[in-house]
Design an enzyme around this catalytic site. Structure first.
Site, short mmCIF file in Angstrom:
data_model
loop_
_atom_site.label_atom_id
_atom_site.label_comp_id
_atom_site.label_asym_id
_atom_site.label_seq_id
_atom_site.Cartn_x
_atom_site.Cartn_y
_atom_site.Cartn_z
N ASP A 45 1.92 -1.72 -3.94
CA ASP A 45 1.11 -2.48 -4.88
C ASP A 45 0.08 -1.58 -5.55
OD1 ASP A 45 -0.59 -2.17 -2.73
OD2 ASP A 45 -0.94 -4.31 -2.40
N SER A 46 0.09 -0.30 -5.18
CA SER A 46 -0.68 0.71 -5.92
C SER A 46 -0.26 0.74 -7.38
CB SER A 46 -0.48 2.09 -5.29
OG SER A 46 0.90 2.39 -5.12
N ASP A 84 5.65 -3.32 -0.72
CA ASP A 84 4.45 -4.02 -0.28
C ASP A 84 4.56 -5.52 -0.54
OD1 ASP A 84 2.73 -2.11 0.81
OD2 ASP A 84 1.97 -1.51 -1.15
N LYS A 112 6.18 -3.81 3.77
CA LYS A 112 4.94 -3.32 4.37
C LYS A 112 3.87 -4.37 4.23
CE LYS A 112 2.53 0.12 2.45
NZ LYS A 112 1.21 -0.53 2.16
N GLU A 114 -0.29 -5.19 5.05
CA GLU A 114 -1.60 -4.73 5.47
C GLU A 114 -2.08 -5.66 6.59
OE1 GLU A 114 -4.24 -4.12 2.20
OE2 GLU A 114 -2.80 -2.92 1.08
N GLU A 181 -3.82 4.61 7.31
CA GLU A 181 -4.48 5.14 6.12
C GLU A 181 -5.98 5.23 6.34
OE1 GLU A 181 -5.13 4.29 1.32
OE2 GLU A 181 -3.75 3.03 2.47
#
Length: 264
Positions: A45-46, A84, A112, A114, A181
């Site tokens: 999602d970057s 993401d 992925k 978070e 991270e």
């Protein structure tokens, strides 16, 4: 070459062979990464910051993610594609299951998430449905406002202990990889030592089982790159040369360098 799978990553960890991972958001760059032998392509999602120009990842929608995953899947034949789940896509197991299903239908092989403690049952539900999950710990960009910015996490002894415990819980419920991270190198090392699944780092430790960077950082396109990044285009001289230089540096453990690309 056979396509990379979650089993490949597990074998790489067991053999001590570092895993290479880079972001991509379209077919052209996915094809480039594939040709250069990148193991994992992260459709992160970057893209909200890199492609769309937002200040954070929060505006990215599921529709955005599906569009970019589909493009990457059309450009790649070898790499494992990890995608993401976007902001608020994991508020409950049912929502996460629907979003993960959409990403896998678009071509992803793994999602992925978070993770905090609240995501443990979400990961468990996805795994039960047959969906491979990478659990992202530490500096999780979707929580940027709660952190007060992109700040290193886990420096406090209590927070470090909680992160170690959370990593173990996520592995216990079936997460097939961890991503660390922006955490102290010593904490990353402790998690790597105890984890039975591959651990991928970014601003974490040279001793992680693999490394990931955002492609624009690797290509020197980021005006103010993070400390853990490195401009590999300066080393490689071309797009292909930069990606190959990154892969070589990760596989020989020349990158990241302790104390240079990591935190205390």
């Amino acid at each position: 070459m056979r396509p990379i799978t979650v089993n490949t990553l597990a074998r790489r960890k067991e053999a001590g062979e570092p895993i290479t991972c880079l972001t991509a958001y379209d077919a052209a760059f996915a094809g480039l990464l594939d040709r250069c032998g990148v193991d994992v392509i992260l459709v992160g999602d970057s893209l909200g910051m890199v492609v769309q120009g937002h200040a954070t990842t929060l505006p990215v929608t599921l529709e955005d993610m599906v569009y970019h995953v589909a493009g990457v899947a059309r450009g790649s034949t070898q790499a494992l594609i990890m995608a993401d789940i976007p902001f608020l896509g994991d508020v409950d197991p049912a929502t996460a299951l629907a979003q993960a299903g959409a990403l896998l239908r678009a071509g992803a092989h793994m999602v992925k998430i978070e993770c905090g403690a609240i995501e443990v049952p979400v990961v468990e539900r996805l795994v039960a449905a047959g969906i491979p999950v990478c659990a992202h710990l530490g500096l999780t960009p979707q929580a940027v406002h709660r952190f007060g910015g992109h700040r290193v996490q886990g420096r406090d002894p209590r927070a470090a202990a909680e992160m170690e415990s959370l990593a173990a819980r996520l592995e216990d419920v079936g997460a097939q990889a961890l991503l660390l991270e922006g955490i102290p190198e010593s904490l990353a090392d402790a998690i790597v030592r105890s984890a039975g699944v591959p651990v991928i780092g970014i601003g974490a430790s040279p001793r992680c089982d693999g490394q990931v960077l955002v492609l624009s950082d690797v290509l020197g396109l980021t005006p103010e790159p993070p400390r853990f990044a490195r401009d590999f285009l300066a080393d490689g001289g071309s797009l292909e040369g930069a990606v190959k230089a990154y892969c070589e540096a990760v596989r020989t453990r020349a990158f990241p360098q302790s104390g240079v690309h990591t935190f205390r």
